[in-house]
Structure formats: structure tokens, C-alpha cells
Enzyme design. Structure first.
Site, PDB file in Angstrom:
ATOM      1  N   TYR A  58      13.688  71.871  48.618  1.00 36.65           N
ATOM      2  CA  TYR A  58      13.293  71.149  47.407  1.00 36.65           C
ATOM      3  C   TYR A  58      12.060  71.764  46.753  1.00 36.65           C
ATOM      4  O   TYR A  58      11.908  71.677  45.531  1.00 36.65           O
ATOM      5  CB  TYR A  58      13.097  69.664  47.721  1.00 36.65           C
ATOM      6  CG  TYR A  58      14.416  68.952  47.843  1.00 36.65           C
ATOM      7  CD1 TYR A  58      15.152  68.609  46.721  1.00 36.65           C
ATOM      8  CD2 TYR A  58      14.962  68.683  49.092  1.00 36.65           C
ATOM      9  CE1 TYR A  58      16.385  68.001  46.821  1.00 36.65           C
ATOM     10  CE2 TYR A  58      16.199  68.067  49.212  1.00 36.65           C
ATOM     11  CZ  TYR A  58      16.907  67.737  48.074  1.00 36.65           C
ATOM     12  OH  TYR A  58      18.136  67.143  48.183  1.00 36.65           O
ATOM     13  N   ASN A  70      21.144  63.892  37.056  1.00 34.91           N
ATOM     14  CA  ASN A  70      20.320  65.050  37.371  1.00 34.91           C
ATOM     15  C   ASN A  70      18.923  64.635  37.831  1.00 34.91           C
ATOM     16  O   ASN A  70      18.368  63.646  37.345  1.00 34.91           O
ATOM     17  CB  ASN A  70      20.215  65.960  36.155  1.00 34.91           C
ATOM     18  CG  ASN A  70      21.581  66.403  35.676  1.00 34.91           C
ATOM     19  OD1 ASN A  70      22.498  66.584  36.466  1.00 34.91           O
ATOM     20  ND2 ASN A  70      21.728  66.569  34.360  1.00 34.91           N
ATOM     21  N   VAL A  71      18.347  65.424  38.716  1.00 36.76           N
ATOM     22  CA  VAL A  71      17.018  65.105  39.238  1.00 36.76           C
ATOM     23  C   VAL A  71      15.924  65.868  38.499  1.00 36.76           C
ATOM     24  O   VAL A  71      14.737  65.689  38.785  1.00 36.76           O
ATOM     25  CB  VAL A  71      16.934  65.377  40.755  1.00 36.76           C
ATOM     26  CG1 VAL A  71      17.894  64.462  41.502  1.00 36.76           C
ATOM     27  CG2 VAL A  71      17.222  66.835  41.094  1.00 36.76           C
ATOM     28  N   HIS A  82      19.791  59.477  40.587  1.00 38.87           N
ATOM     29  CA  HIS A  82      19.682  60.138  41.889  1.00 38.87           C
ATOM     30  C   HIS A  82      18.270  60.600  42.228  1.00 38.87           C
ATOM     31  O   HIS A  82      18.088  61.445  43.102  1.00 38.87           O
ATOM     32  CB  HIS A  82      20.654  61.318  41.950  1.00 38.87           C
ATOM     33  CG  HIS A  82      22.077  60.892  41.824  1.00 38.87           C
ATOM     34  ND1 HIS A  82      23.066  61.690  41.266  1.00 38.87           N
ATOM     35  CD2 HIS A  82      22.697  59.726  42.175  1.00 38.87           C
ATOM     36  CE1 HIS A  82      24.224  61.028  41.278  1.00 38.87           C
ATOM     37  NE2 HIS A  82      24.018  59.856  41.821  1.00 38.87           N
ATOM     38  N   GLY A  86      28.778  66.793  30.533  1.00 39.46           N
ATOM     39  CA  GLY A  86      28.513  67.739  31.608  1.00 39.46           C
ATOM     40  C   GLY A  86      28.726  67.205  33.002  1.00 39.46           C
ATOM     41  O   GLY A  86      27.998  67.570  33.925  1.00 39.46           O
ATOM     42  N   THR A  87      29.709  66.353  33.179  1.00 40.57           N
ATOM     43  CA  THR A  87      29.983  65.824  34.509  1.00 40.57           C
ATOM     44  C   THR A  87      31.484  65.792  34.750  1.00 40.57           C
ATOM     45  O   THR A  87      32.260  65.484  33.843  1.00 40.57           O
ATOM     46  CB  THR A  87      29.384  64.426  34.712  1.00 40.57           C
ATOM     47  OG1 THR A  87      29.814  63.904  35.978  1.00 40.57           O
ATOM     48  CG2 THR A  87      29.785  63.465  33.606  1.00 40.57           C
TER      49      THR A  87
END
Length: 240
Positions: free
Chosen positions: A65, A99-100, A116, A182-183
Site C-alpha cells: 500500500y 476506488n480508493v 472501499h 468504468g466498472t
């Protein structure tokens, strides 16, 4: 042949809810775990994005991360993100993102709900309500919350509960227009949000690999990337 977007009576529409996925971030250079090799930055999902992975190899998860966070500081919003900001000039725009990253916020969107988690934030491992914005991109072993516990990425890992799904469901149920961008709509519970729209609500699905959705009426599929499809639809909405 160019795709014709149906005309809308936007004067009757006030709230636009937007659900975004990895596709819109990918156009800014953010890699996703659904890349063609099935890996996420050369790692298996099970090794870096589950609580079991955190228990098994905390340093690997931290390093993973940290690298993603570093990358986030190197990319910028694209035309899809920027078009959604323009939409706020005329509508109440509420973005729900899987998205993160914070590319929506960087672009200037003011109402963003992260399903998320958020990459630039960290949280306590003993009290999930203790969430902090990380100073820089490195989270290390020994970085503690105010209760003395190790900090972890503020990310909803696979297998964990999605606490923001209920407010997201409520937003979708109030939408006058739903845009899905976009998914692939393969990751639940986020994928189920489209089924909470009010009867008669126009739904727009913008993704180059988009397919028709069973049970979703008033659906328009635009098989385009976010960078071209979103500005096209936004321009039409703003021109009415």
C-alpha cells in the site's frame, strides 16, 4: 458508427448519482487488480488485500500500500473526472466510488462517498472509528493510533464488511439519473446498487466492455472509455 445518446428532459432531474469503478482511474495510470495478468502490482490479491494477509505478513501489506500510495501522488485526474466536476454546475452530483484513490477530489468533486476506503488514510486496528490522514505516503510498523495500536490502511479488504454500502444504497434510491462509469459490476455488494433506483430512472453505463444488465430498465449502454464517454454525456446534460 457514432452512438446516439437519447435526449433527456433534464429540467425535471435534480440529483445525479454516479457510481465509478477502476476503469476511470485506470485512464489516469492507476493499475487495477483486474489487469490482464490477474495480479495487482505483481501480487496475488490473497497476499495483500485480505485481513488474513495482514495477519500473515504485515510488512508485505504495508509495503504494497505504500507503493500504491506513492503512485497516487504521481497521477492526475483525467477528462472523465473533470467532466463530473462540470456537472456540479447544474445538478446535485453525488459520487459513489469503488476506488480508493482521491482523483475525484483532486479534480474538484465535492460529494464523494468511498465504498472501499481511502488510500491516503489509515486507521486503528483496535478502533475502526479512529481514522487519520497519513502525512506522506509511507506507513510503517510502529506507527500507532492514539490507543497505542498499530495503524493499518483505511481500506476495505476482500472478505470485510462494507460499512458505506447502506448510505450508498440510499443515495441511489434518491437518484433522478444514475451514471455507472468504468466498472464491470462484478464486485458485490457495489454491483447490486443499480437495482435500487426508482422505477423510471434513466441509467447510463459507460464502459468499453459494458453489457446489458438484466432487470435494469431505462438503461443506455455506452461502450466507451470514461475519458470520452463521460464528457459526451455530461455535455448533453449541461446543454439542456
Amino acid at each position: 458508427m457514432a452512438q446516439v445518446v437519447p435526449k433527456l428532459n433534464v429540467n425535471e432531474m435534480k440529483k445525479i448519482v454516479v457510481l465509478t469503478g477502476a476503469g476511470i482511474s485506470a485512464e489516469s495510470g492507476v493499475r487495477t487488480f483486474r489487469d490482464s495478468d490477474g495480479l495487482w502490482e505483481e501480487h496475488r490479491i490473497e497476499d495483500v488485500a485480505t485481513f488474513e494477509a495482514w495477519q500473515r505478513n504485515q510488512q508485505l501489506v504495508l509495503d504494497f500500500y505504500n507503493q500504491r500510495r506513492k503512485q497516487l501522488y504521481e497521477v492526475k485526474p483525467n477528462a472523465g473526472h473533470l467532466a463530473l466536476v462540470e456537472l456540479e454546475k447544474k445538478f446535485d452530483v453525488q459520487i459513489i466510488t469503488q476506488n480508493v484513490d482521491d482523483l475525484h477530489e483532486q479534480a474538484g468533486s465535492t460529494h464523494v462517498l468511498h465504498l472501499h476506503g481511502e488510500l491516503k488514510k489509515v486507521r486503528s486496528t483496535v478502533d475502526s472509528s479512529l481514522v487519520y490522514t497519513l502525512d506522506g505516503w509511507v506507513l510503517k510498523k510502529g506507527d500507532l493510533c492514539e490507543k497505542g495500536s498499530q495503524l493499518r490502511p483505511h481500506i476495505v479488504w476482500f472478505g470485510e464488511a462494507v460499512p458505506m454500502i447502506e448510505p450508498a444504497t440510499e443515495l441511489v434510491s434518491e437518484a433522478d439519473i444514475l451514471m455507472v462509469i468504468g466498472t464491470s459490476l462484478n464486485v458485490y455488494p457495489a454491483a447490486g446498487l443499480v437495482y435500487y433506483v426508482k422505477p423510471g430512472t434513466p441509467v447510463y453505463l459507460i464502459d468499453p466492455k459494458a453489457e446489458m444488465l438484466s432487470g435494469v430498465k431505462n438503461l443506455t449502454v455506452m461502450r466507451e472509455n470514461a475519458g470520452t464517454g463521460v464528457p459526451k454525456l455530461v455535455n448533453q446534460l449541461l446543454s439542456k
